[in-house]
Design a protein around this motif. Structure first.
Motif, PDB file in Angstrom:
ATOM      1  N   PRO A 279       0.806  -1.224   0.000  1.00  0.00           N
ATOM      2  CA  PRO A 279       0.000   0.000   0.000  1.00  0.00           C
ATOM      3  C   PRO A 279       0.839   1.275   0.000  1.00  0.00           C
ATOM      4  N   LEU A 280       2.070   1.205   0.520  1.00  0.00           N
ATOM      5  CA  LEU A 280       2.947   2.372   0.490  1.00  0.00           C
ATOM      6  C   LEU A 280       3.438   2.644  -0.923  1.00  0.00           C
ATOM      7  N   VAL A 281       3.746   1.577  -1.658  1.00  0.00           N
ATOM      8  CA  VAL A 281       4.104   1.736  -3.068  1.00  0.00           C
ATOM      9  C   VAL A 281       2.935   2.354  -3.838  1.00  0.00           C
ATOM     10  N   GLU A 282       1.739   1.882  -3.545  1.00  0.00           N
ATOM     11  CA  GLU A 282       0.545   2.433  -4.200  1.00  0.00           C
ATOM     12  C   GLU A 282       0.375   3.908  -3.865  1.00  0.00           C
ATOM     13  N   MET A 283       0.557   4.261  -2.610  1.00  0.00           N
ATOM     14  CA  MET A 283       0.383   5.647  -2.181  1.00  0.00           C
ATOM     15  C   MET A 283       1.391   6.564  -2.876  1.00  0.00           C
ATOM     16  N   LEU A 284       2.650   6.163  -2.861  1.00  0.00           N
ATOM     17  CA  LEU A 284       3.695   6.964  -3.502  1.00  0.00           C
ATOM     18  C   LEU A 284       3.453   7.070  -5.006  1.00  0.00           C
ATOM     19  N   SER A 285       3.108   5.957  -5.631  1.00  0.00           N
ATOM     20  CA  SER A 285       2.904   5.932  -7.082  1.00  0.00           C
ATOM     21  C   SER A 285       1.719   6.788  -7.499  1.00  0.00           C
ATOM     22  N   GLU A 286       0.642   6.705  -6.736  1.00  0.00           N
ATOM     23  CA  GLU A 286      -0.544   7.495  -7.071  1.00  0.00           C
ATOM     24  C   GLU A 286      -0.297   8.993  -6.865  1.00  0.00           C
ATOM     25  N   ARG A 287       0.454   9.326  -5.809  1.00  0.00           N
ATOM     26  CA  ARG A 287       0.725  10.741  -5.560  1.00  0.00           C
ATOM     27  C   ARG A 287       1.600  11.343  -6.661  1.00  0.00           C
ATOM     28  N   LEU A 288       2.543  10.570  -7.169  1.00  0.00           N
ATOM     29  CA  LEU A 288       3.438  11.054  -8.219  1.00  0.00           C
ATOM     30  C   LEU A 288       2.898  10.794  -9.616  1.00  0.00           C
ATOM     31  N   ARG A 289       1.789  10.036  -9.691  1.00  0.00           N
ATOM     32  CA  ARG A 289       1.191   9.677 -10.982  1.00  0.00           C
ATOM     33  C   ARG A 289       2.211   8.997 -11.892  1.00  0.00           C
ATOM     34  N   VAL A 290       2.847   7.980 -11.341  1.00  0.00           N
ATOM     35  CA  VAL A 290       3.873   7.266 -12.090  1.00  0.00           C
ATOM     36  C   VAL A 290       3.217   6.407 -13.167  1.00  0.00           C
ATOM     37  N   PRO A 291       3.970   6.026 -14.198  1.00  0.00           N
ATOM     38  CA  PRO A 291       3.420   5.127 -15.216  1.00  0.00           C
ATOM     39  C   PRO A 291       2.924   3.827 -14.605  1.00  0.00           C
ATOM     40  N   ARG A 292       1.954   3.217 -15.246  1.00  0.00           N
ATOM     41  CA  ARG A 292       1.307   2.022 -14.706  1.00  0.00           C
ATOM     42  C   ARG A 292       2.290   0.877 -14.486  1.00  0.00           C
ATOM     43  N   ASP A 293       3.255   0.694 -15.388  1.00  0.00           N
ATOM     44  CA  ASP A 293       4.186  -0.418 -15.202  1.00  0.00           C
ATOM     45  C   ASP A 293       5.090  -0.194 -13.993  1.00  0.00           C
ATOM     46  N   TYR A 294       5.378   1.056 -13.653  1.00  0.00           N
ATOM     47  CA  TYR A 294       6.168   1.341 -12.453  1.00  0.00           C
ATOM     48  C   TYR A 294       5.368   0.975 -11.203  1.00  0.00           C
ATOM     49  N   LEU A 295       4.087   1.310 -11.207  1.00  0.00           N
ATOM     50  CA  LEU A 295       3.225   0.945 -10.084  1.00  0.00           C
ATOM     51  C   LEU A 295       3.167  -0.572  -9.926  1.00  0.00           C
ATOM     52  N   GLN A 296       2.877  -1.274 -11.001  1.00  0.00           N
ATOM     53  CA  GLN A 296       2.710  -2.720 -10.928  1.00  0.00           C
ATOM     54  C   GLN A 296       3.992  -3.428 -10.507  1.00  0.00           C
ATOM     55  N   MET A 297       5.108  -3.057 -11.121  1.00  0.00           N
ATOM     56  CA  MET A 297       6.359  -3.733 -10.793  1.00  0.00           C
ATOM     57  C   MET A 297       6.846  -3.351  -9.397  1.00  0.00           C
ATOM     58  N   GLY A 298       6.569  -2.131  -8.974  1.00  0.00           N
ATOM     59  CA  GLY A 298       6.922  -1.739  -7.616  1.00  0.00           C
ATOM     60  C   GLY A 298       6.195  -2.575  -6.582  1.00  0.00           C
ATOM     61  N   LYS A 299       4.917  -2.822  -6.803  1.00  0.00           N
ATOM     62  CA  LYS A 299       4.136  -3.651  -5.891  1.00  0.00           C
ATOM     63  C   LYS A 299       4.650  -5.095  -5.874  1.00  0.00           C
ATOM     64  N   LEU A 300       4.977  -5.612  -7.044  1.00  0.00           N
ATOM     65  CA  LEU A 300       5.450  -6.994  -7.127  1.00  0.00           C
ATOM     66  C   LEU A 300       6.775  -7.184  -6.397  1.00  0.00           C
ATOM     67  N   VAL A 301       7.702  -6.249  -6.584  1.00  0.00           N
ATOM     68  CA  VAL A 301       9.004  -6.423  -5.938  1.00  0.00           C
ATOM     69  C   VAL A 301       8.889  -6.214  -4.431  1.00  0.00           C
ATOM     70  N   SER A 302       7.990  -5.355  -4.004  1.00  0.00           N
ATOM     71  CA  SER A 302       7.786  -5.181  -2.566  1.00  0.00           C
ATOM     72  C   SER A 302       7.273  -6.476  -1.953  1.00  0.00           C
ATOM     73  N   GLU A 303       6.268  -7.072  -2.559  1.00  0.00           N
ATOM     74  CA  GLU A 303       5.620  -8.241  -1.963  1.00  0.00           C
ATOM     75  C   GLU A 303       6.456  -9.504  -2.063  1.00  0.00           C
ATOM     76  N   HIS A 304       7.235  -9.656  -3.131  1.00  0.00           N
ATOM     77  CA  HIS A 304       7.817 -10.967  -3.415  1.00  0.00           C
ATOM     78  C   HIS A 304       9.345 -11.015  -3.420  1.00  0.00           C
ATOM     79  N   HIS A 305      10.052  -9.928  -3.099  1.00  0.00           N
ATOM     80  CA  HIS A 305      11.512  -9.973  -3.255  1.00  0.00           C
ATOM     81  C   HIS A 305      12.176 -11.005  -2.340  1.00  0.00           C
TER      82      HIS A 305
END
Length: 406
Positions: A279-305
């Motif tokens: 949810p922190l990756v989501e919050m940061l990504s939404e606030r900065l309006r990052v590209p969708r692939d940055y949001l998705q890959m950020g969430k994946l690496v957070s959860e599964h690294h």
């Protein structure tokens, strides 16, 4: 009418670096004259023109006067009487306020060449504090030239802190902040971008999810550097050095955000920090309006690294579950990006920066193995629906065991 080469082209020429683009300033002319000469007008806020042949940018010399808050609150004057020195005075740093004439003479009224020699990032004038965007620009230049020994001048830091304390950074649009951040992720030492922002207080304003990682301890047996913020900075530098892909460097930046919400009484342990970081990756990504692939890959690496680090110890079935989480059959490119970010995490630790990361190749081979499985033999054998999917999955697991773990 006189034209001078200005800005980055002059700076990088003096540093002996490759020149990417050439920008020119025009003194003693007008928009009407340039249009008559065949230049194409492309500027919105102030007159910028493209040369009719080279298509390089030519801007009329101008002055700027603060008229409101934020980085748009300026009134420009681009009359014929504006001098080159006046135009250079409005620039951010002395190293960017050097001009070169057509005959090869350098015009350096603010001692930019001396600062280039000394490795100093110094503001041109106190007007620096009128534009909050310059806080991000200076941090980005620090990331670009850190390997050359450059550092920010203490008085420039003071102006950056003043901008921050006045609350001016809140006037920056998400798009503008993201543009500067994404460019910083491509600089040779992106960690310096965040360190500079932290020293002037701007990191806590713009990227609080990152700022709160500093001072958070980790188990020293896994993280000799101990501090989570320092670990993340090491990881982004490893990602930039090894892979030079801003998406991977972004993933390295956000992979451990969950450690920032661990209660102090639980330190240095960070149980379930991966899923807590999503949810922190989501919050940061939404606030900065990052590209969708940055949001998705950020969430994946957070959860599964953490799962990736253990892939060499996993059974084939567990590796299959990780690949399914990455949607590896349909999106195989994700596997490489994910594994690269996990490598940056594993090697972005004190004394670990030159280590190999065999887990990456194991996961990439496993992805290749499962994508080789065809549904056709099972269709011909009469399997349908869920039973078909079950047979395909069993075969993929078998292939992982045979090709990736053997």
């Amino acid at each position: 009418m006189k034209t001078y080469l200005v800005g980055g082209a002059v700076r990088d020429e003096l540093l002996g670096l490759p020149i990417k683009d050439q920008d020119w300033v025009v003194v003693g002319s007008s928009p009407e004259e340039l249009l008559r000469l065949g230049y194409e007008s492309v500027g919105n806020d102030f007159p910028v023109f493209l040369h009719p042949e080279t298509k390089e940018e030519y801007a009329l010399a101008r002055t700027e006067r603060k008229s409101g808050s934020g980085y748009h609150g300026f009134v420009c004057d681009f009359g014929k009487d504006v001098t080159l020195e006046e135009d250079l005075s409005r620039r951010d740093l002395t190293i960017n306020a050097i001009a070169k004439s057509r005959s090869g003479e350098y015009i350096d009224p603010y001692n930019g060449r001396a600062d280039l020699e000394a490795g100093v990032l110094r503001h041109v004038s106190s007007a620096f504090a009128e534009d909050p965007l310059r806080v991000l620009r200076v941090a980005r230049f620090a990331a670009r030239y850190a390997s050359l020994g450059f550092s920010v001048h203490r008085e420039t830091y003071a102006l950056m802190a003043e901008i921050t304390q006045r609350g001016e950074l809140t006037s920056l649009t998400p798009e503008r902040v993201w543009k500067e951040l994404s460019r910083a992720l491509e600089e040779p030492k992106p960690s310096e971008f965040f360190h500079v922002l932290r020293r002037c207080g701007a990191l806590a304003v713009l990227f609080p999810e990152v700022d709160c990682l500093f001072g958070v301890p980790q188990p020293p047996e896994h993280h000799p550097e101990v501090d989570t913020g320092e670990h993340v900075m090491m990881a982004v530098d490893v990602a930039r050095e090894r892979f030079n892909n801003p998406l991977v460097t972004w993933m390295a930046l956000v992979h451990d955000l969950g450690k920032g919400v661990t209660p102090k009484e639980k330190w240095p342990s960070h149980i379930c920090h991966g899923i807590k970081g999503v949810p922190l990756v989501e919050m940061l990504s939404e606030r900065l309006r990052v590209p969708r692939d940055y949001l998705q890959m950020g969430k994946l690496v957070s959860e599964h690294h953490l799962r990736c680090h253990k892939v060499g110890e996993m059974q084939a079935r567990s590796i299959m579950r990780l690949l399914e989480a990455l949607d590896a059959v349909r999106r195989p490119e994700r596997v490489t990006l994910f594994a690269q970010a996990c490598e940056a995490d594993a090697c972005g630790r004190l004394g670990y920066d030159r280590r190999d990361y065999p887990q990456k190749e194991i996961l990439i081979r496993a992805c290749s193995a499962i994508r080789e499985v065809s549904s056709q033999p099972f269709l011909e054998a009469g399997y349908k629906g869920l039973k078909l999917a079950e047979q395909i999955r069993r075969e993929r697991i078998r292939r992982i065991a045979k090709k990736s773990l053997s």
